[in-house]
Design an enzyme around this catalytic site. Structure first.
Site, short mmCIF file in Angstrom:
data_model
loop_
_atom_site.label_atom_id
_atom_site.label_comp_id
_atom_site.label_asym_id
_atom_site.label_seq_id
_atom_site.Cartn_x
_atom_site.Cartn_y
_atom_site.Cartn_z
N HIS A 1 -7.00 -5.61 2.52
CA HIS A 1 -5.86 -4.99 3.20
C HIS A 1 -5.30 -6.07 4.15
CE1 HIS A 1 -6.81 -0.64 2.32
NE2 HIS A 1 -8.00 -1.16 2.09
N GLU B 1 -12.34 3.47 -1.33
CA GLU B 1 -11.93 4.56 -2.23
C GLU B 1 -11.63 4.05 -3.63
OE1 GLU B 1 -8.63 6.42 -0.29
OE2 GLU B 1 -9.87 7.25 1.32
N VAL B 2 -11.11 2.84 -3.71
CA VAL B 2 -10.79 2.26 -5.02
C VAL B 2 -11.77 1.12 -5.28
CG1 VAL B 2 -9.02 1.16 -6.44
CG2 VAL B 2 -8.35 2.88 -4.72
N ASP C 1 0.86 -1.19 0.00
CA ASP C 1 0.00 0.00 0.00
C ASP C 1 0.89 1.24 0.00
OD1 ASP C 1 -3.21 0.60 1.02
OD2 ASP C 1 -1.75 2.24 1.10
N ILE C 2 0.52 2.21 -0.80
CA ILE C 2 1.33 3.43 -0.96
C ILE C 2 1.31 4.29 0.32
CG2 ILE C 2 -0.43 5.05 -1.85
CD1 ILE C 2 1.52 5.60 -4.19
N HIS D 1 -10.47 -5.41 -3.10
CA HIS D 1 -9.13 -5.65 -2.54
C HIS D 1 -9.23 -5.95 -1.06
CE1 HIS D 1 -9.99 -1.31 -2.35
NE2 HIS D 1 -9.32 -1.29 -1.22
#
Ligand code: AMP
Length: 111
Positions: free
Chosen positions: A106, A99-100, A33-34, A104
């Site tokens: 985490h 948000e995306v 994760d960025i 996905h």
């Protein structure tokens, strides 16, 4: 909501945007994760086009769902997290903090 083929994770899958990959096979891509929220913060995404967990569970085949989770287990092995503590979270919908809009997980660990 329909799946946006130009979302950021779709672009990462198409290699149009770089990522720090930790594992990839025919079913999933796992990358850092960025904006990490823990010592280890990995995003795990299926290669198919699914908006969120509900979309994935409704539309993916039983084989793809089981292959996804078996691949998650491979990530846990590679990151040596199997015998340590970790969290797996997913956000569903804007009100759930998503948000995306490409499904996905985490994967978070401070161990
Ligand atoms: P969510 O709120 O569940 O949709 O989480 C989206 C996550 O994607 C956030 O934790 C972001 O930090 C992460 N993220 C957004 N863009 C990138 C990117 N280009 N590479 C890696 N992680 C990203």
């Amino acid at each position: 909501m329909t799946y946006d083929k130009e979302n950021i994770f779709a672009k990462i899958l198409k290699k149009e945007i770089p990522c720090e990959s930790v594992f990839e096979n025919e079913f999933i891509l796992a990358f850092k994760d960025i904006n990490p929220q823990a010592k280890t913060h990995i995003l795990i995404i299926p290669k198919g086009e699914y908006l969120d967990l509900s979309d994935f569970l409704q539309k993916a085949s039983a084989l793809d769902i089981s292959s996804f989770w078996k691949s998650v287990d491979e990530v846990l092995v590679i990151l040596k997290l199997k015998d340590k503590g970790f969290q797996i979270k997913t956000h569903k919908g804007k009100e759930g903090g998503q948000e995306v809009f490409h499904f996905h997980l985490h994967l978070l660990s401070n161990n």
